[in-house]
Every structure is written in C-alpha cells, then in structure tokens.
Design a protein around this motif. Structure first.
Motif, short mmCIF file in Angstrom:
data_model
loop_
_atom_site.label_atom_id
_atom_site.label_comp_id
_atom_site.label_asym_id
_atom_site.label_seq_id
_atom_site.Cartn_x
_atom_site.Cartn_y
_atom_site.Cartn_z
N GLY A 130 0.83 -1.21 0.00
CA GLY A 130 0.00 0.00 0.00
C GLY A 130 0.86 1.25 0.00
O GLY A 130 2.10 1.19 0.16
N ALA A 131 0.19 2.39 -0.18
CA ALA A 131 0.91 3.66 -0.08
C ALA A 131 1.41 3.85 1.34
O ALA A 131 2.44 4.50 1.57
CB ALA A 131 -0.02 4.80 -0.47
N THR A 132 0.71 3.27 2.31
CA THR A 132 1.09 3.46 3.71
C THR A 132 2.52 2.98 3.97
O THR A 132 3.31 3.66 4.63
CB THR A 132 0.11 2.70 4.63
OG1 THR A 132 -1.21 3.08 4.28
CG2 THR A 132 0.35 3.01 6.09
N ILE A 135 5.04 5.36 2.32
CA ILE A 135 5.25 6.59 3.10
C ILE A 135 6.16 6.30 4.29
O ILE A 135 7.13 7.02 4.56
CB ILE A 135 3.88 7.15 3.60
CG1 ILE A 135 3.04 7.61 2.40
CG2 ILE A 135 4.08 8.28 4.59
CD1 ILE A 135 1.54 7.72 2.71
N TYR A 156 -3.29 13.37 6.21
CA TYR A 156 -3.64 11.95 6.36
C TYR A 156 -2.96 11.42 7.61
O TYR A 156 -1.79 11.69 7.85
CB TYR A 156 -3.19 11.20 5.10
CG TYR A 156 -3.50 9.74 5.16
CD1 TYR A 156 -4.81 9.29 5.29
CD2 TYR A 156 -2.49 8.78 5.10
CE1 TYR A 156 -5.10 7.94 5.37
CE2 TYR A 156 -2.77 7.44 5.16
CZ TYR A 156 -4.08 7.03 5.30
OH TYR A 156 -4.37 5.69 5.39
N ASN A 201 0.21 15.79 -0.27
CA ASN A 201 -0.86 14.89 -0.73
C ASN A 201 -1.80 15.67 -1.66
O ASN A 201 -2.48 16.60 -1.23
CB ASN A 201 -1.60 14.36 0.50
CG ASN A 201 -2.90 13.65 0.17
OD1 ASN A 201 -3.88 13.78 0.89
ND2 ASN A 201 -2.92 12.90 -0.91
N ASN A 205 -6.75 14.32 0.84
CA ASN A 205 -7.62 13.76 1.87
C ASN A 205 -7.28 14.48 3.17
O ASN A 205 -6.11 14.52 3.54
CB ASN A 205 -7.34 12.25 2.00
CG ASN A 205 -8.10 11.61 3.16
OD1 ASN A 205 -9.01 12.19 3.71
ND2 ASN A 205 -7.68 10.40 3.51
N ASP A 233 2.14 12.05 -2.22
CA ASP A 233 1.15 10.98 -2.02
C ASP A 233 0.01 11.28 -2.99
O ASP A 233 -0.77 12.21 -2.80
CB ASP A 233 0.70 11.04 -0.55
CG ASP A 233 -0.44 10.10 -0.24
OD1 ASP A 233 -1.02 9.52 -1.18
OD2 ASP A 233 -0.76 9.96 0.96
N VAL A 235 -2.43 9.04 -4.16
CA VAL A 235 -3.29 7.85 -4.26
C VAL A 235 -4.63 8.14 -4.94
O VAL A 235 -5.27 7.23 -5.45
CB VAL A 235 -3.53 7.15 -2.89
CG1 VAL A 235 -2.24 6.65 -2.28
CG2 VAL A 235 -4.28 8.03 -1.93
N TYR A 236 -5.04 9.42 -4.96
CA TYR A 236 -6.31 9.77 -5.63
C TYR A 236 -6.06 10.38 -7.00
O TYR A 236 -6.87 11.16 -7.50
CB TYR A 236 -7.12 10.74 -4.75
CG TYR A 236 -7.47 10.14 -3.40
CD1 TYR A 236 -8.50 9.23 -3.27
CD2 TYR A 236 -6.74 10.48 -2.26
CE1 TYR A 236 -8.80 8.66 -2.04
CE2 TYR A 236 -7.04 9.91 -1.02
CZ TYR A 236 -8.07 9.01 -0.92
OH TYR A 236 -8.38 8.44 0.30
N SER A 266 -1.09 4.08 -5.33
CA SER A 266 -1.59 2.81 -4.83
C SER A 266 -2.75 2.36 -5.71
O SER A 266 -3.44 3.19 -6.30
CB SER A 266 -2.04 3.02 -3.39
OG SER A 266 -2.94 2.06 -2.98
N LYS A 269 -7.36 2.85 -4.26
CA LYS A 269 -8.43 3.81 -4.53
C LYS A 269 -8.86 3.76 -5.99
O LYS A 269 -10.04 3.78 -6.30
CB LYS A 269 -7.95 5.23 -4.20
CG LYS A 269 -7.30 5.36 -2.85
CD LYS A 269 -8.27 5.15 -1.71
CE LYS A 269 -7.54 5.18 -0.37
NZ LYS A 269 -8.40 5.01 0.78
N LYS A 277 -3.80 -3.74 -0.64
CA LYS A 277 -2.58 -3.06 -0.21
C LYS A 277 -1.43 -3.26 -1.20
O LYS A 277 -0.38 -3.79 -0.87
CB LYS A 277 -2.17 -3.54 1.20
CG LYS A 277 -3.20 -3.26 2.27
CD LYS A 277 -3.44 -1.78 2.53
CE LYS A 277 -2.38 -1.13 3.34
NZ LYS A 277 -2.79 0.27 3.71
C1 PLP Z 1 -4.04 10.33 1.34
C2 PLP Z 1 -3.87 8.88 1.56
N1 PLP Z 1 -2.65 8.35 1.49
C3 PLP Z 1 -2.44 7.03 1.69
C4 PLP Z 1 -3.50 6.19 1.97
C5 PLP Z 1 -3.21 4.74 2.21
O1 PLP Z 1 -3.22 4.03 1.03
P1 PLP Z 1 -3.03 2.45 1.05
O2 PLP Z 1 -4.32 1.85 1.48
O3 PLP Z 1 -2.64 2.12 -0.34
O4 PLP Z 1 -1.95 2.15 2.03
C6 PLP Z 1 -4.79 6.70 2.04
C7 PLP Z 1 -5.91 5.81 2.39
O5 PLP Z 1 -6.99 6.24 2.77
C8 PLP Z 1 -4.99 8.08 1.85
O6 PLP Z 1 -6.21 8.63 1.91
#
Ligand code: PLP
Length: 421
Positions: A130-132, A135, A156, A201, A205, A233, A235-236, A266, A269, A277
């Motif tokens: 995942g992006a998490t 990061i 976030y 980001n 978000n 970041d 992801v959107y 990622s 989304k 993930k």
């Molecule tokens: C801005 C942002 N970055 C990262 C993530 C996490 O992404 P992932 O589920 O791919 O780890 C989210 C998930 O809600 C997000 O909103």
C-alpha cells in the motif's frame, strides 16, 4: 514479542505446546517487573483512530458508514480475474524484492501514458504494501532523528505517526479555510535549515482539494531553494472531477523536481481494492534504493499474486478511468445535494472520495460531539475533520463524508441526512 505483561503471560500460560521444562520462559514471565505502559514514548500520543471508533458506532447502531474511505463495490473484472488466475497458476511465493516485472513495467508505462513522466522500471520503481508502507519506508529511510518534515494541515493520519516513529519533527502549514488554499507565509515559515523533505498529498484527503499549478510551483520553488526532497502521495490521482478548478499535476514533472521527488501511489483507490494493499514509489534510483533498503525489513515483499493483477488494471483503457471518475462524481453530487438540503455548508470537493461539511448552520460547534451524535439523530456516520489537524481548532466545525459507496447507499444516506433540516 512481549506486548503487555498480562496478555503475554496468560497467552503463554495457556499454551499446550511449550514444554514445562522451558526454564527460560518460566523465569521470563515470573520476573517481568511492572513497567507501566510498554509503548515507546514517541507513539504514546497516538491512540485508537477515530475511524475505528466511528466504524464501531456504525456497527452498533446500524447507521450508514460514510466515515471510512473504502468502496463497497469490487474493482474491474479483468483485475479480479487476473488475481484468481495468478493464485491458481501458483504465483503464491515471495515475489522479487522490488516487485514482479510486469507490475514494474506497468507502473512505468502508466506514468508515461498519463503524465509523460519517464522512469526506468528496473531501478526507479518499487512496489510496497500500500501507499502506507511506501510513506513509512520513505520517511524512515530518508530522515535522521531531528530532521524536519514539512506537510500541510489537515493531513492523512499516518503521516504524523510515521514521522514520529522516525524520530523526525513535523512542521505544518495549515490550508486556509474555507477554500483550503496554500498560505505562502506559513508555508515559508515551516521551512528551516533542518528540513529534509516535504510530504504533499494531492488530490487531498480529507478536504477533496486539488493543488493548483501555482501552489505546486511555490512548493517546488521552496524545495529547490532549501535543497530538500519532495514526497508526493498521489493515491487519488485518477479521482479529479471534471469541475475541478485544477487538473492533477504531479510535482515530479515541474522543473528541477524529477531528481528530488518520490511519487507514491496505490491501486486501492483507483481500482476499488483497498484491502489488497498494493502501492508503489517511483523516483531517482538512489532514492528508490534507499526506500527498498527499509522496505525489505518492514515487509520484505507483499501481495505476490495480486501484483500481476494490478499490472493488468493499470493497462486498462481510458474508458475505465473516465467511467470510474464519472461514477464517483455523480455520487458526490447526490450526497452534496442531501447535505445542502440538510442545512450544512458544503465545501467544494474537486477530487478524492471525500466531501467536507461545516456544521455551524446546524448549531454544531464541535465535530467530534456532532459525529458521535449523528448516528442516533439520523442513522449516518461521518468523521470529524479536526482529527487531521495539529491545531484542532482550525477544523473543529468541519466533518468529512465519504461518497465512495453504491448509489442506493448514497441516496439512502442523503434521505436520512435531509431529516436533520
Ligand atoms: C491520502 C492517503 N494516502 C495514503 C493512503 C493509504 O493508502 P493504502 O491503502 O494504499 O496504504 C490513504 C488511504 O486512505 C490516503 O487517503
């Protein structure tokens, strides 16, 4: 791993597999002093997330959960079929450290196709959990204790925890209410001689803001002036609506930024598979290699059979990406209509899964209280935006709704919200 004295002792004491002759273990459990909270100090400010609390509230009250940002429909058929095929054909062992070759190639191709950015799949792309994880691995891999990370409030929630884990210091600039514009004075003030990187980001978000070309140019200028890295970041990236005042522009594409920027995205989304993930980071080879060095000790590798499936998804025709965005935009509009009819002041959402509402016209003064009461008042769950702020007073009257749900769910939520009027 020893987590707490009680849980560890009782779990082990009930174990039938550990021989009674294990004297080391008997000693270990008998002599543990009461050390209070075992959690490291730098994580003690991070409690259970508001998402968990609000999702539990949704479960216990039967309310519609527009709190957490995950879709309630599956992603594209081709991707799901590819995952099943990969599992059935035996791709179930550790994949290569950086990711499977077809996903690395698909990520590189996707960047070329949508943004004209060129990356070498062999050296400049890394697949992450995942992006998490991307990061976390970036911040842990690039920041020494005491280094400063500049980010925007609201942010976030994983950013603050990750920066704290690295022993780095968070410096924030608040996006200006009500349009969430970048405030140049506070952004400049957030930079110092200790700044190591900027964590940006966009699309954003929780606000649904898309950073404009001018704002990105300012951020890029400051990164160059202070000679720091940028971590984006995105992801959107595919969720920017047709009425957005700005398109999505990757910071990496701005002059002098490619060599100092790590882009993170990622599949979750874009392809409605948040549980898979599968994320990635792309950028200059030395930066990607630093991130890989950390990633290999966090998860080593991840999502073996899902990686080839995400490669298929990234190669889908434009009609998939356009249709997905149009579907979400229509659901945003339905929810916004319900929120406006209910009496909220609704702030513009140019992208992402989220829209922000101001509770002031409904007599609300605190988003946390308001969200705790909302399920009982009308059977809908939202999350208070203040939890995304360091300076919580700035978001105290704002709450966030997710509209990444089926149309019938959104319509029912809008109907319930209208009863607040
Ligand atoms: C801005 C942002 N970055 C990262 C993530 C996490 O992404 P992932 O589920 O791919 O780890 C989210 C998930 O809600 C997000 O909103």
């Amino acid at each position: 791993m020893v987590r707490t004295r009680h849980t560890t002792v009782s779990r082990r004491a009930n174990s039938t597999v550990r021989p009674k002759t294990d004297l080391w273990w008997a000693h270990r459990t008998a002599s543990l002093p009461d050390m209070g909270n075992p959690l490291v100090a730098r994580m003690q400010g991070f409690g259970t997330t508001i998402f968990a609390e609000m999702s539990a509230l949704a479960l216990s009250t039967g309310a519609i959960n527009l709190g957490q940002g995950y879709p309630d429909t599956d992603g594209p058929r081709e991707m799901l079929d590819a995952a099943v095929e990969a599992i059935r054909s035996g791709r179930n062992q550790y994949p290569p450290g950086a990711g499977v070759s077809e996903l690395l190639a698909a990520i590189a191709q996707h960047q070329r196709r949508f943004y004209g950015l060129s990356v070498d799949p062999a050296r400049e792309v890394l697949v992450t959990a995942g992006a998490t994880e991307a990061i976390a691995a970036v911040v842990l891999g690039l920041c020494e204790p005491g280094d400063e990370v500049v980010t925007f409030e609201p942010y976030y929630d994983s950013y603050a925890a990750t920066i704290a884990l690295a022993g780095a210091v968070r410096r924030t600039s608040a996006l200006r209410f009500p349009d969430f514009a970048v405030d140049e004075v506070s952004l400049r003030a957030a930079f110092s001689s200790r700044t190591r990187l900027v964590l940006l980001n966009t699309p954003h978000n929780p606000t649904g803001k898309v950073f404009t070309a001018d704002e990105l140019a300012l951020i890029a200028r400051l990164c160059r002036e202070h000679d720091v890295y940028a971590v984006t970041d995105e992801v959107y990236e595919h969720l920017v609506f047709t009425d957005s005042p700005a398109p999505h522009i990757p910071l990496a594409g701005l002059p002098g930024m490619l060599e100092r920027t790590l882009r993170i995205s990622s599949a979750g989304k874009t392809f409605s598979c948040t549980g898979w993930k599968v994320g990635w980071a792309t950028g200059p080879a030395p930066l990607v290699s630093a991130v890989l060095r950390v990633k290999q000790f966090l998860t080593f590798v991840n999502a073996g059979p899902l990686q080839p499936a995400v490669a298929v998804a990234l190669g889908l025709p434009d009609s998939y990406f356009d249709g997905f965005r149009a579907g979400l935009q229509a659901r945003r509009d339905r929810l916004v209509a319900g929120l406006s009819d209910a009496g909220f002041t609704v702030l513009p959402s140019a992208g992402t899964y989220f829209v922000t509402a101001d509770i002031t016209p409904l007599g609300g003064t605190d988003g946390v209280d308001f969200c705790r009461e909302l399920p009982a008042r009308c059977g809908v769950v939202a999350v208070p935006t203040q939890v995304f702020y360091d300076h919580q007073e700035q978001g105290r009257r704002l709450i966030r709704f997710a509209f990444c749900k089926r149309e019938d769910v959104i319509d029912e939520a809008a109907k319930r919200l209208r009863t607040l009027a």
